[in-house]
Design a protein around this motif. Sequence first.
Motif, PDB file in Angstrom:
ATOM      1  N   ALA A 313       4.596  14.031  41.130  1.00 46.72           N
ATOM      2  CA  ALA A 313       4.050  15.287  41.645  1.00 46.72           C
ATOM      3  C   ALA A 313       3.163  15.979  40.608  1.00 46.72           C
ATOM      4  O   ALA A 313       2.092  16.503  40.950  1.00 46.72           O
ATOM      5  CB  ALA A 313       5.193  16.212  42.061  1.00 46.72           C
ATOM      6  N   ARG A 317      -0.793  16.564  41.084  1.00 48.49           N
ATOM      7  CA  ARG A 317      -1.360  17.916  41.023  1.00 48.49           C
ATOM      8  C   ARG A 317      -2.526  17.970  40.042  1.00 48.49           C
ATOM      9  O   ARG A 317      -3.571  18.570  40.348  1.00 48.49           O
ATOM     10  CB  ARG A 317      -0.277  18.913  40.598  1.00 48.49           C
ATOM     11  CG  ARG A 317      -0.791  20.338  40.425  1.00 48.49           C
ATOM     12  CD  ARG A 317       0.306  21.291  40.010  1.00 48.49           C
ATOM     13  NE  ARG A 317      -0.190  22.654  39.921  1.00 48.49           N
ATOM     14  CZ  ARG A 317       0.560  23.718  39.661  1.00 48.49           C
ATOM     15  NH1 ARG A 317       1.871  23.554  39.477  1.00 48.49           N
ATOM     16  NH2 ARG A 317       0.026  24.919  39.598  1.00 48.49           N
ATOM     17  N   GLY A 320      -5.449  16.385  41.708  1.00 48.44           N
ATOM     18  CA  GLY A 320      -5.969  17.212  42.794  1.00 48.44           C
ATOM     19  C   GLY A 320      -6.747  18.413  42.286  1.00 48.44           C
ATOM     20  O   GLY A 320      -7.794  18.772  42.847  1.00 48.44           O
ATOM     21  N   GLU A 321      -6.261  19.031  41.218  1.00 47.98           N
ATOM     22  CA  GLU A 321      -6.945  20.200  40.678  1.00 47.98           C
ATOM     23  C   GLU A 321      -8.244  19.825  39.981  1.00 47.98           C
ATOM     24  O   GLU A 321      -9.242  20.548  40.085  1.00 47.98           O
ATOM     25  CB  GLU A 321      -6.012  20.939  39.715  1.00 47.98           C
ATOM     26  CG  GLU A 321      -4.840  21.619  40.404  1.00 47.98           C
ATOM     27  CD  GLU A 321      -3.928  22.357  39.453  1.00 47.98           C
ATOM     28  OE1 GLU A 321      -3.074  23.132  39.920  1.00 47.98           O
ATOM     29  OE2 GLU A 321      -4.065  22.154  38.212  1.00 47.98           O
ATOM     30  N   ARG A 327      -6.331  24.153  44.332  1.00 44.86           N
ATOM     31  CA  ARG A 327      -5.384  24.974  43.583  1.00 44.86           C
ATOM     32  C   ARG A 327      -4.251  25.357  44.511  1.00 44.86           C
ATOM     33  O   ARG A 327      -4.333  26.325  45.271  1.00 44.86           O
ATOM     34  CB  ARG A 327      -6.089  26.217  43.048  1.00 44.86           C
ATOM     35  CG  ARG A 327      -7.265  25.933  42.130  1.00 44.86           C
ATOM     36  CD  ARG A 327      -6.796  25.447  40.768  1.00 44.86           C
ATOM     37  NE  ARG A 327      -7.923  25.113  39.893  1.00 44.86           N
ATOM     38  CZ  ARG A 327      -7.798  24.720  38.638  1.00 44.86           C
ATOM     39  NH1 ARG A 327      -6.576  24.614  38.112  1.00 44.86           N
ATOM     40  NH2 ARG A 327      -8.859  24.423  37.908  1.00 44.86           N
ATOM     41  N   ASN A 330       2.913  24.570  43.123  1.00 52.04           N
ATOM     42  CA  ASN A 330       3.569  23.331  42.714  1.00 52.04           C
ATOM     43  C   ASN A 330       4.432  22.741  43.826  1.00 52.04           C
ATOM     44  O   ASN A 330       4.492  21.522  44.004  1.00 52.04           O
ATOM     45  CB  ASN A 330       4.425  23.587  41.468  1.00 52.04           C
ATOM     46  CG  ASN A 330       5.024  22.306  40.925  1.00 52.04           C
ATOM     47  OD1 ASN A 330       4.306  21.372  40.580  1.00 52.04           O
ATOM     48  ND2 ASN A 330       6.344  22.251  40.847  1.00 52.04           N
ATOM     49  N   TRP A 333       2.584  20.293  46.061  1.00 51.31           N
ATOM     50  CA  TRP A 333       2.373  18.955  45.500  1.00 51.31           C
ATOM     51  C   TRP A 333       3.669  18.148  45.513  1.00 51.31           C
ATOM     52  O   TRP A 333       3.652  16.931  45.733  1.00 51.31           O
ATOM     53  CB  TRP A 333       1.818  19.059  44.085  1.00 51.31           C
ATOM     54  CG  TRP A 333       0.445  19.642  44.037  1.00 51.31           C
ATOM     55  CD1 TRP A 333       0.075  20.883  43.595  1.00 51.31           C
ATOM     56  CD2 TRP A 333      -0.758  19.005  44.488  1.00 51.31           C
ATOM     57  NE1 TRP A 333      -1.268  21.063  43.731  1.00 51.31           N
ATOM     58  CE2 TRP A 333      -1.825  19.938  44.270  1.00 51.31           C
ATOM     59  CE3 TRP A 333      -1.057  17.764  45.043  1.00 51.31           C
ATOM     60  CZ2 TRP A 333      -3.138  19.647  44.589  1.00 51.31           C
ATOM     61  CZ3 TRP A 333      -2.367  17.470  45.372  1.00 51.31           C
ATOM     62  CH2 TRP A 333      -3.393  18.396  45.152  1.00 51.31           C
ATOM     63  N   SER A 337       3.893  14.641  47.566  1.00 50.88           N
ATOM     64  CA  SER A 337       4.333  13.388  46.939  1.00 50.88           C
ATOM     65  C   SER A 337       5.576  12.837  47.622  1.00 50.88           C
ATOM     66  O   SER A 337       5.732  11.622  47.778  1.00 50.88           O
ATOM     67  CB  SER A 337       4.605  13.598  45.444  1.00 50.88           C
ATOM     68  OG  SER A 337       5.675  14.500  45.238  1.00 50.88           O
TER      69      SER A 337
END
Length: 465
Positions: A313, A317, A320-321, A327, A330, A333, A337
Amino acid sequence: MTLNLTGSNDDVEATDALARQGDDEDQMTRGSLAMAWYGVASAFFFVYIGAAMAAAYGTVNAIVGIVLTIICYGVINAVLSRYAINNRTTVAQFSRTILGTAGSSIATIIFALVAIYYAVFEGSIVAYAFMAAFGGEMWMWSLIVVIYSTPLIIGGARRFLDKLNGWLMPLYFFGLVAAVIWAGVVYGFGDAWLTHAPEVPLPFAQGGPGWLATFAGYMGVWIMMMFTMDYAALGKRKDVKFHQRFTFGPLFYVLAYGFSAFVGIFLTFTIPGLEVSETGIAGGMVSLMGILGLIVIIASQTRINTANYYLGAANLRAFGERVLRLRLPNIVWVLVSSVIIYLLMLLPIVQYLLLALAWQGVLVTAWVAIALTHVLLDQGRNQEHAAIGDKHYRAFNSNGLISWTIATVIGLVMLQLGSINPELAGVGSTWGPILTAVSAGVIYAVLWKTHPTSRTGLIKVVAQQ
């Protein structure tokens, strides 16, 4: 020596942030970090791989290869953990130095996918154990495993698990000891497990001595080096020596690889008809020990999967960011996952373990060799910190990318030798990982000497005493 980034107020703020990182207050205590990391040692995969190596190359060769592996892992991770602790750098952050921001995104998504893959694999073992004990369908037990595993890496539940891990560890250790004694009492304490040797040398065993093939096989799990950096970044600088010697050093691998391999080898060649596979060994334990065997498997896989879920995760993240510019909280993400993990658990992914290990092993081995070479050549002069923003790094660092690409191509070509000529399969599986690591380190070292401006990955740096 420190780094002073020049050109804007943001740069000054970054430098000030670096100075503030000397404070250890927000970092994990040595005990908490050690307990969290030792949870990784309980992967049932380590029980399986030791048995698989003994079945393929003979017990004596497997033992020699595992001893060399323990030494190698201990030395490399002592270096990487020290660097990660002193510089508070994770794999994603460090990769900007050796690969650039765009290149680091590749490393990050590979790390995320490998962690997710292991979560799928280890979770499948728990689901299989539940099915062996109570019947039912794999999809149902897989869903249950994902549902109970996901909350364990969130907030307070994760802090609770840090404490619970202290109790789960002896349960795992003594559970495997009980399995060995139980199997010996039921089927006899013979020496077949210690004297086993393959009757007919397998094609891939012809690439070199069995102990070297075993050592190369464990190079497919060099993802542990990347796991080490992400965990070590959470440690306190005052605890560096403790973590080098105890947490991330050879002692950990004596337990993770040595002890687990002994259990896997003994059970495989003691229990009649036991299949040399991770599901086979897990099913054998449940059949032998009943509910106690199931409890041991649940305890061990719960510990390891907290690491897999967390790292999957976290790196998903980061990717992805950085790449997708998303954004999100948490928790999002973590849930994304977990959904990916469940969907993959519905596929026969366990059957493709060795193939997946070989392919990801090439990419990861090359990265580790480059990272280790960088740390040794840099000798701590150029600091790598989370406080330095992506905008200060080049998009692509030619030194690392060239080294990684060439080494990866060499490794993949070696893996394909078996498809060209089956008699060369052993050459590829044994020498592929070794040549990948050596070529990556050598090429990076040469580029380090000939292209000094690309050593740090930073756009502009002024060194100050």
